[in-house]
Design a protein around this motif. Structure first.
Motif, PDB file in Angstrom:
ATOM      1  N   TRP A  81      46.958  47.433  33.889  1.00 18.68           N
ATOM      2  CA  TRP A  81      46.073  46.399  33.364  1.00 18.68           C
ATOM      3  C   TRP A  81      44.709  46.602  33.998  1.00 18.68           C
ATOM      4  N   TYR A  82      43.674  46.687  33.163  1.00 19.11           N
ATOM      5  CA  TYR A  82      42.316  46.868  33.666  1.00 19.11           C
ATOM      6  C   TYR A  82      41.665  45.498  33.831  1.00 19.11           C
ATOM      7  N   VAL A  83      41.385  45.143  35.067  1.00 20.89           N
ATOM      8  CA  VAL A  83      40.852  43.826  35.389  1.00 20.89           C
ATOM      9  C   VAL A  83      39.533  43.610  34.656  1.00 20.89           C
ATOM     10  N   ARG A  84      39.525  42.565  33.820  1.00 17.28           N
ATOM     11  CA  ARG A  84      38.335  42.237  33.020  1.00 17.28           C
ATOM     12  C   ARG A  84      37.830  43.437  32.223  1.00 17.28           C
ATOM     13  N   THR A  88      37.506  51.227  36.061  1.00 15.99           N
ATOM     14  CA  THR A  88      37.664  51.652  37.449  1.00 15.99           C
ATOM     15  C   THR A  88      38.308  50.566  38.306  1.00 15.99           C
ATOM     16  N   ASN A  89      38.948  49.590  37.646  1.00 21.19           N
ATOM     17  CA  ASN A  89      39.588  48.492  38.386  1.00 21.19           C
ATOM     18  C   ASN A  89      40.975  48.228  37.807  1.00 21.19           C
ATOM     19  N   PRO A  90      41.877  49.245  37.849  1.00 13.79           N
ATOM     20  CA  PRO A  90      43.214  49.070  37.297  1.00 13.79           C
ATOM     21  C   PRO A  90      44.161  48.437  38.318  1.00 13.79           C
ATOM     22  N   ILE A  91      45.205  47.791  37.824  1.00 11.14           N
ATOM     23  CA  ILE A  91      46.209  47.167  38.685  1.00 11.14           C
ATOM     24  C   ILE A  91      47.553  47.217  37.964  1.00 11.14           C
ATOM     25  N   SER A  92      48.631  47.284  38.717  1.00 13.89           N
ATOM     26  CA  SER A  92      49.973  47.315  38.142  1.00 13.89           C
ATOM     27  C   SER A  92      50.969  46.860  39.192  1.00 13.89           C
TER      28      SER A  92
END
Length: 376
Positions: A81-84, A88-92
């Protein structure tokens, strides 16, 4: 057996070697995202560290995959999931299972959600987490509160980095510097010098390439190697270059890049705080990687008195440091290097020695491992 022997230097009291995880928010695969200096820094550090201790580099991409590069394990977490919407700000949530496999975690960007999650997970599980801020970032809790002390240590790539982030007097802030592969980037006396002035880097206004084009004497040649980021600046550069001996190359693999360094008269990085459009950049350079690559190839270098670069270039010994936004001063040094081949050759030799003494990846790895041990 070979792998165990290579990793024996990190074993303590007969125990297993330390398992290090390097976390990078941006993917390496060109199909997945942007490959830049920060990602290269993390990859090279992890690759060389894997020769000393079990090391995994974790990143993100559109598809999950696992691969190896020598002894380095690379794990790409797929479909994050790409924050907003920030690429360059992925999270999982899959990141948590990767973190549990490590003894030490080294994040390569502080101001992204994945690093904050890693720092909190480390606190909860007793794993030391360190961070190197390589520029950039995205939406993160650090926008609302300081996360500096969420990490056991901040590992800066230059004294300038430690200063600009206001950690000069903090005991948990260290300088590990940067490195260059001195075997790949090396002199080759069989390569003929062709008198070309060389710039390597992203074509962004704060890189000051416009100043270099203005400074170029009419009878000298300039080669510009780098990807453009925005068409307007590239168009302006090409307009400035009309009537001068300037060439642009946007696609260049490592082999071609090394050849370009080796045949160059000198390498120039003319970055600026205020660009030609009047825009200001607080941190135009955190190190100056292309200077190191040129120096490793035995070439004299010229940089501006900006940010971290005077830490890399020993003025008058390995090259020259000139004022930013000053084509006249830069032009004088270009002519001097051209007109003093013997002294310029001595500068190139001194530049190579400086890299070998201070800016090799094994040295950076050693600094990191010593800090990891002291904190864990």
């Amino acid at each position: 057996m070979t792998k165990d022997r290579n990793h024996s230097s990190t074993q303590r009291n007969g125990g297993p070697p330390t398992r290090v995880l390097h976390l990078v928010p941006a993917p390496f695969d060109a199909q997945d995202g942007v490959i830049g200096g920060a990602e290269r820094y993390a990859l090279e550090l992890a690759r060389h560290m894997s020769q000393e201790t079990p090391t995994t580099l974790v990143s993100f991409g559109e598809r999950a995959r696992q691969e190896t590069m020598g002894q380095l394990k690379i794990h790409v977490i797929g479909n994050p999931w790409y924050v907003r919407g920030q690429r360059t700000n992925p999270i999982s949530v899959s990141l948590l299972s990767e973190l549990r496999k490590a003894d030490v975690i080294h994040c390569h960007q502080q101001h992204v959600l994945a690093s904050s999650l890693a720092a909190l997970a480390g606190r909860l599980t007793g794993r030391p987490v360190f961070v190197s801020d390589l520029g950039g970032g995205g939406w993160d809790v650090s926008a609302y509160m300081s996360t500096d002390r969420w990490y056991q240590g901040h590992l800066h790539i230059s004294e300038y980095s430690r200063k600009v982030y206001q950690q000069i007097d903090k005991p948990w802030a260290h300088v590990i510097l940067g490195g260059v592969d001195a075997q790949k980037f090396s002199p080759d006396e069989s390569v003929r010098r062709d008198g070309t002035v060389l710039f390597v880097g992203r074509l962004l206004p704060h890189k000051g390439v416009d100043t270099l084009i203005k400074a170029l004497p009419e009878d000298m040649t300039l080669e510009i190697i780098g990807q453009p980021y925005g068409g307007a600046y590239l168009r302006d550069l090409k307009a400035m270059a009309e009537g001068k001996r300037v060439t642009f190359r946007h696609d260049c693999d490592d082999e071609e890049l090394v050849r370009a360094y080796r045949k160059a008269l000198c390498v120039v990085l003319p970055s600026v705080y205020k660009n030609m459009y009047g825009q200001e950049t607080k941190v135009p350079e955190l190190l100056g990687q292309t200077l190191l690559e040129g120096m490793a190839c035995g070439r004299p270098v010229i940089c501006t008195n900006v940010a971290s670069m005077p830490e890399v270039v020993d003025d008058g010994v390995t090259g020259f440091v000139v004022p930013p936004n000053d084509p006249l001063a830069l032009g004088v040094k270009l002519r001097w290097i051209r007109d003093h081949p013997r002294e310029a050759g001595e500068m190139g030799q001194a530049a190579r020695r400086r890299v070998l003494q201070k800016f090799t990846w094994p040295a950076v790895v050693h600094r990191c491992l010593e800090i990891y041990k002291g904190r864990s």
